[in-house]
Motif scaffolding. Structure first.
Motif, PDB file in Angstrom:
ATOM      1  N   CYS A  35      -4.819  -3.367   3.579  1.00 42.75           N
ATOM      2  CA  CYS A  35      -4.403  -1.983   3.808  1.00 42.75           C
ATOM      3  C   CYS A  35      -3.247  -2.030   4.809  1.00 42.75           C
ATOM      4  N   ALA A  78       1.517   7.167  -6.947  1.00 40.05           N
ATOM      5  CA  ALA A  78       0.864   6.143  -6.134  1.00 40.05           C
ATOM      6  C   ALA A  78      -0.007   5.218  -6.991  1.00 40.05           C
ATOM      7  N   THR A 122       0.859   1.272  -7.568  1.00 35.38           N
ATOM      8  CA  THR A 122      -0.130   0.257  -7.201  1.00 35.38           C
ATOM      9  C   THR A 122      -0.355  -0.700  -8.360  1.00 35.38           C
ATOM     10  N   ILE A 166      -1.553  10.510   3.549  1.00 37.68           N
ATOM     11  CA  ILE A 166      -1.087  10.794   2.192  1.00 37.68           C
ATOM     12  C   ILE A 166      -2.146  11.501   1.349  1.00 37.68           C
ATOM     13  N   PRO A 195      -4.034   3.231  -0.364  1.00 38.68           N
ATOM     14  CA  PRO A 195      -3.071   4.057   0.377  1.00 38.68           C
ATOM     15  C   PRO A 195      -3.577   4.362   1.779  1.00 38.68           C
ATOM     16  N   ASP A 196      -2.669   4.713   2.643  1.00 39.54           N
ATOM     17  CA  ASP A 196      -3.028   5.093   4.010  1.00 39.54           C
ATOM     18  C   ASP A 196      -3.481   6.557   3.986  1.00 39.54           C
ATOM     19  N   TYR A 248       0.871  -1.173   0.000  1.00 43.68           N
ATOM     20  CA  TYR A 248       0.000   0.000   0.000  1.00 43.68           C
ATOM     21  C   TYR A 248       0.909   1.224   0.000  1.00 43.68           C
ATOM     22  N   MET A 249       0.404   2.330  -0.477  1.00 42.96           N
ATOM     23  CA  MET A 249       1.192   3.561  -0.537  1.00 42.96           C
ATOM     24  C   MET A 249       1.161   4.250   0.812  1.00 42.96           C
ATOM     25  N   ARG A 250       2.326   4.438   1.387  1.00 42.74           N
ATOM     26  CA  ARG A 250       2.486   5.070   2.691  1.00 42.74           C
ATOM     27  C   ARG A 250       2.798   6.549   2.514  1.00 42.74           C
TER      28      ARG A 250
END
Length: 365
Positions: free
Chosen positions: A219, A138, A142, A93, A158-159, A87-89
């Motif tokens: 997630c 992002a 992904t 974000i 993403p978070d 997942y995109m941190r």
């Protein structure tokens, strides 16, 4: 990355039964890092820093970043119900997607977002820009990671961060607190707009995640689901009263839980506990993640929280950090008199494997 994707056949079934409350045992995920790794706290460990740097290196093609992510995971082993995830941190974000400037802290392994808006009106009018470089990075990452791992990696959203947390980040906490007291209508409008931007961003990632080519959704809390799920949060709530929470955020929480097929609420620290009763009134909410917080009493000092969550018919997830915390699993199971609906996400080092194995065997994992 050392993970046989055939394991997902069993783990997917385990999690679907867990989500439905019919597993008959707890979910126990055990992710162990090779002891040669440094970094202390698992969530700031070296391999995660490597992944974060690859994500944010805009000069590095996403295909190359995917290979670096693969190599970084080489130092991790998965036991029990644990799975590798992408997942995109980091948390919050969505603010970056909305144009906040940011800086990567390689030493701490996180990204810091800077204040962008001088008033609430700016937040009421802010919207996603589809040309935003971080947003496009992002989305491309992904998709690239999904294609590269071809079913070996669970893919997550993403978070994004919580709605009020994003408003606070865009605006800055101190003025936002004053506005919560003095400008209720504008606060409501600002929060509602960020909620709308969250839904737009969520939809954009739904469009690039192909459920036919992933083992399931995930997630930052590394559970698995055959339906999209998300961990909702409002860390800002530690600074406001229950009346303000119910006025500004509870209606949004209800909408989030209707919008997303499966949801877990991130209850973080003693300051957030006063809102639990309101949170548990949301019928569509599936569960609560309890984090006692740094410096707070241990996980065995909060019996009322576990009882309230369980009695409300919600799932409960907690983190177990290192083998020295494994006894908390016994405490919670004994307290509630059941293993049903419990998920323990455990992390540690490889030299602790024997201790974790004993608990996996004890609970038939």
């Amino acid at each position: 990355m050392n993970f046989d994707k055939s394991r997902y056949i069993h783990i997917s079934d385990v999690f679907e039964k867990w989500w439905d409350g019919r597993l008959g045992r707890p979910v126990i995920q055990v992710t162990l890092e090779k002891s040669s790794g440094e970094g202390g706290d698992f969530f700031a460990s070296n391999y995660r820093k490597v992944i974060l740097e690859a994500m944010y290196d805009m000069d590095k093609p996403v295909s190359e970043a995917a290979k670096i992510i693969d190599q970084a995971y080489d130092c991790v082993e998965y036991y029990g119900d644990a799975i590798p995830v992408f997942y995109m941190r980091p948390t919050g974000i969505l603010g970056g997607f909305l144009g906040q400037e940011y800086s990567l802290d390689k030493q701490q392994g996180t990204v810091w977002f800077k204040k962008k808006c001088e008033d609430l009106d700016s937040i009421i009018r802010i919207s996603l820009n589809e040309q935003n470089p971080l947003l496009n990075r992002a989305l491309d990452l992904t998709k690239a990671v999904q294609e590269y791992f071809d079913g070996r990696m669970a893919i997550g959203f993403p978070d994004f961060g919580g709605v009020m947390d994003i408003v606070s980040s865009l605006r800055d906490a101190n003025p936002f607190l004053m506005e919560c007291a003095l400008e209720p209508e504008d606060v409501e409008e600002a929060c509602l707009n960020i909620h709308e931007q969250f839904k737009k961003a969520y939809g954009m990632f739904m469009d690039v995640i192909d459920e036919d080519h992933i083992p399931g959704y995930t997630c930052w809390a590394t559970m698995l689901s055959q339906k999209p799920y998300f961990v909702l949060q409002n860390d800002f709530s530690a600074m406001i009263s229950t009346d303000m929470y119910d006025e500004y955020y509870l209606p949004i929480l209800k909408e989030e839980c209707k919008f997303i097929p499966r949801t877990i609420y991130h209850l973080d620290g003693p300051g957030a506990v006063r809102h639990l009763d309101s949170i548990l009134t949301v019928p569509e909410l599936d569960g609560v993640q309890w984090i006692n917080g740094a410096g707070a009493p241990g996980l065995n000092q909060w019996p009322d929280i576990y009882k309230k969550i369980h009695n409300a018919g919600k799932l409960c997830q907690v983190f177990i950090n290192g083998s020295e915390e494994l006894h908390y699993i016994d405490y919670i199971v004994d307290l509630l008199g059941t293993t049903e609906g419990l998920c323990f996400i455990c992390t540690g080092k490889d030299f602790e494997k024997d201790a974790f194995d004993k608990y996996l065997q004890k609970y038939d994992v």
